[in-house]
Design a protein around this motif. Structure first.
Motif, PDB file in Angstrom:
ATOM      1  N   GLY A 169      -6.069   7.891  20.076  1.00 38.35           N
ATOM      2  CA  GLY A 169      -5.677   8.778  19.003  1.00 38.35           C
ATOM      3  C   GLY A 169      -5.601  10.250  19.338  1.00 38.35           C
ATOM      4  O   GLY A 169      -5.065  11.025  18.548  1.00 38.35           O
ATOM      5  N   CYS A 170      -6.143  10.663  20.488  1.00 39.19           N
ATOM      6  CA  CYS A 170      -6.180  12.086  20.793  1.00 39.19           C
ATOM      7  C   CYS A 170      -4.767  12.674  20.813  1.00 39.19           C
ATOM      8  O   CYS A 170      -3.891  12.195  21.544  1.00 39.19           O
ATOM      9  N   ALA A 228     -11.930   0.411  18.891  1.00 37.55           N
ATOM     10  CA  ALA A 228     -10.753   1.187  19.261  1.00 37.55           C
ATOM     11  C   ALA A 228     -10.398   2.123  18.122  1.00 37.55           C
ATOM     12  O   ALA A 228     -10.496   1.762  16.944  1.00 37.55           O
ATOM     13  N   LYS A 229      -9.984   3.344  18.482  1.00 41.33           N
ATOM     14  CA  LYS A 229      -9.535   4.306  17.481  1.00 41.33           C
ATOM     15  C   LYS A 229      -8.067   4.617  17.718  1.00 41.33           C
ATOM     16  O   LYS A 229      -7.671   4.971  18.832  1.00 41.33           O
ATOM     17  N   ILE A 230      -7.268   4.480  16.659  1.00 40.45           N
ATOM     18  CA  ILE A 230      -5.840   4.740  16.765  1.00 40.45           C
ATOM     19  C   ILE A 230      -5.411   5.736  15.677  1.00 40.45           C
ATOM     20  O   ILE A 230      -6.150   5.993  14.730  1.00 40.45           O
ATOM     21  N   ARG A 231      -4.212   6.279  15.854  1.00 38.53           N
ATOM     22  CA  ARG A 231      -3.511   6.977  14.781  1.00 38.53           C
ATOM     23  C   ARG A 231      -2.412   6.053  14.271  1.00 38.53           C
ATOM     24  O   ARG A 231      -2.266   4.917  14.760  1.00 38.53           O
ATOM     25  N   LEU A 232      -1.623   6.543  13.338  1.00 40.60           N
ATOM     26  CA  LEU A 232      -0.562   5.723  12.754  1.00 40.60           C
ATOM     27  C   LEU A 232       0.670   5.639  13.650  1.00 40.60           C
ATOM     28  O   LEU A 232       1.606   4.908  13.344  1.00 40.60           O
ATOM     29  N   GLY A 233       0.641   6.383  14.746  1.00 43.62           N
ATOM     30  CA  GLY A 233       1.769   6.360  15.661  1.00 43.62           C
ATOM     31  C   GLY A 233       1.861   7.671  16.422  1.00 43.62           C
ATOM     32  O   GLY A 233       0.992   8.540  16.283  1.00 43.62           O
ATOM     33  N   ILE A 254     -10.781   1.713  14.124  1.00 43.12           N
ATOM     34  CA  ILE A 254     -10.885   2.969  13.386  1.00 43.12           C
ATOM     35  C   ILE A 254      -9.495   3.583  13.324  1.00 43.12           C
ATOM     36  O   ILE A 254      -8.833   3.732  14.360  1.00 43.12           O
ATOM     37  N   VAL A 255      -9.046   3.933  12.128  1.00 41.67           N
ATOM     38  CA  VAL A 255      -7.680   4.411  11.952  1.00 41.67           C
ATOM     39  C   VAL A 255      -7.671   5.805  11.351  1.00 41.67           C
ATOM     40  O   VAL A 255      -8.125   6.012  10.220  1.00 41.67           O
ATOM     41  N   HIS A 256      -7.157   6.765  12.139  1.00 41.44           N
ATOM     42  CA  HIS A 256      -6.909   8.102  11.600  1.00 41.44           C
ATOM     43  C   HIS A 256      -5.538   8.074  10.938  1.00 41.44           C
ATOM     44  O   HIS A 256      -4.540   7.729  11.584  1.00 41.44           O
ATOM     45  N   ALA A 257      -5.492   8.438   9.663  1.00 38.04           N
ATOM     46  CA  ALA A 257      -4.304   8.196   8.848  1.00 38.04           C
ATOM     47  C   ALA A 257      -3.203   9.243   9.011  1.00 38.04           C
ATOM     48  O   ALA A 257      -2.627   9.730   8.040  1.00 38.04           O
ATOM     49  N   ARG A 258      -2.908   9.590  10.250  1.00 34.29           N
ATOM     50  CA  ARG A 258      -1.783  10.474  10.572  1.00 34.29           C
ATOM     51  C   ARG A 258      -1.213  10.062  11.923  1.00 34.29           C
ATOM     52  O   ARG A 258      -1.890   9.409  12.714  1.00 34.29           O
ATOM     53  N   THR A 259       0.007  10.480  12.192  1.00 37.54           N
ATOM     54  CA  THR A 259       0.577  10.301  13.516  1.00 37.54           C
ATOM     55  C   THR A 259       0.140  11.454  14.418  1.00 37.54           C
ATOM     56  O   THR A 259      -0.425  12.449  13.948  1.00 37.54           O
ATOM     57  N   LYS A 260       0.463  11.326  15.693  1.00 37.46           N
ATOM     58  CA  LYS A 260       0.200  12.422  16.622  1.00 37.46           C
ATOM     59  C   LYS A 260       0.979  13.650  16.196  1.00 37.46           C
ATOM     60  O   LYS A 260       0.471  14.777  16.180  1.00 37.46           O
ATOM     61  N   LYS A 261       2.238  13.465  15.826  1.00 41.13           N
ATOM     62  CA  LYS A 261       3.094  14.590  15.442  1.00 41.13           C
ATOM     63  C   LYS A 261       2.541  15.314  14.225  1.00 41.13           C
ATOM     64  O   LYS A 261       2.652  16.541  14.110  1.00 41.13           O
ATOM     65  N   GLU A 262       1.935  14.588  13.308  1.00 43.98           N
ATOM     66  CA  GLU A 262       1.378  15.192  12.096  1.00 43.98           C
ATOM     67  C   GLU A 262       0.087  15.941  12.354  1.00 43.98           C
ATOM     68  O   GLU A 262      -0.324  16.765  11.537  1.00 43.98           O
TER      69      GLU A 262
END
Length: 329
Positions: free
Chosen positions: A97-98, A138-143, A166-174
């Motif tokens: 997610g970084c 695992a920690k991910i973003r939405l894309g 674990i899901v951060h509710a934004r994309t990398k771009k956001e």
């Protein structure tokens, strides 16, 4: 419900993990990421990165700490994960997610979300290496650019062998721009078979309750919210359990700030480190406490560590001068 303390790079280190978990409410912590390229790190790197390894991978308050790794070399990540486990790590967390450009440019973090097959391969490769009793999360973003592959990446982590997602509710771009898209966490929760932890924009108890309603996830990870409101996890727990706990006063926060300064000084007695960390935390605390902004204004141009420490402790009751660092700056 479980509350995780987020691994905020350059903010939530072992010192802050100790202070925040001592307040209460947190069930788990995750370290800042250790970036893996093609090196199997020596033991001292792991202990420096996660001093809690010396105490059964727990903070002084007894909160378990996951060791987070970031990278794309499956073999090397697996080797480093095993070394962390042999040194006592409670569990391993993989960072997908970084959003940092430098990290993404070197094939780590959120850039891996461009290809769900890579997410699967990394999770699966590390899972095969670890002992069965060690949890892998695992920690991910939405894309990366958009949310097109959000569900596929979540399924890949699940099928690869992650025990928790674990899901951060934004994309990398956001990045960290509001809002957090909690509705996508609900979509992910509906397609995976493992527990999902919601992350993003949980600043208050009311935010937690809204997030629970939207996502269906009782488990959450909080980072910036916990740093700006140190008793947030405790307040969430008390609300859910219908117990009556008063919010922390500024006087209580100031005592914790004083302790943080002192602990930073013991970590690095040159003075610059505790001063910079204190200013950093005060800016974050200003979101909740107006007094923090005023204190920041009082010290923002001061570099002398002894003077900063005296200003922080001014009017703090029940604190003795025995705790004042004696090193010269």
């Amino acid at each position: 419900m479980k509350i995780y303390l987020a691994p905020m790079e350059g903010v939530v280190d072992s010192i802050l993990r100790d202070l925040l978990t001592a307040i209460g409410g947190f069930d788990y912590c995750v370290t800042e990421f250790l970036r893996i390229t093609n090196t199997l790190y020596p033991n001292h790197v792991f202990f420096r990165h996660c001093p809690e390894l010396h105490q059964q991978s727990k903070t002084k308050a007894g909160t378990p700490v996951w060791f987070q790794l970031l990278g794309s070399d499956i073999s090397c990540i697996s080797d480093n994960a095993m070394r962390a486990v042999k040194l006592g790590a409670f569990g391993i967390d993989l960072n997908f997610g970084c959003p940092a450009k430098t990290v993404n440019r070197h094939d780590g973090g959120a850039t891996l979300l461009k290809d769900p097959h890579r997410v699967y391969d990394i999770v699966h490769g590390v899972r095969k290496t670890l002992p069965t009793h060690i949890d892998l999360t695992a920690k991910i973003r939405l894309g990366f650019e958009d949310k097109t592959l959000a569900l596929e990446n979540a399924i890949a982590a699940d099928e690869g062998g992650a025990a928790v997602l674990i899901v951060h509710a934004r994309t990398k771009k956001e990045g960290y721009k509001p809002p957090a898209h909690w509705e996508w966490i609900r979509k992910i929760k509906d397609v995976v078979n493992i527990p999902v932890v919601a992350n993003g924009d949980i600043w208050t108890v009311q935010d937690y309750l809204r997030c629970l309603e939207v996502t269906g996830c009782s488990d959450v990870m909080i980072g910036r919210g916990a740093v700006s409101m140190p008793d947030l996890a405790l307040q969430i727990k008390s609300t859910v359990e219908n117990s009556d706990i008063s919010p922390y006063s500024w006087e209580q926060i100031r005592k914790i700030l004083s302790k943080m300064f002192y602990n930073c000084w013991q970590h690095d007695d040159r003075g610059k480190y505790p001063v910079s960390r204190t200013k950093q935390w005060l800016k974050m605390l200003s979101r909740t406490y107006s007094e923090a902004q005023q204190l920041f204004e009082n010290i923002k141009i001061i570099r002398d560590a002894h003077l900063v420490y005296d200003i922080i402790r001014e009017n703090v009751i029940n604190e003795t001068s025995d705790n004042k660092p004696q090193e010269k700056v």
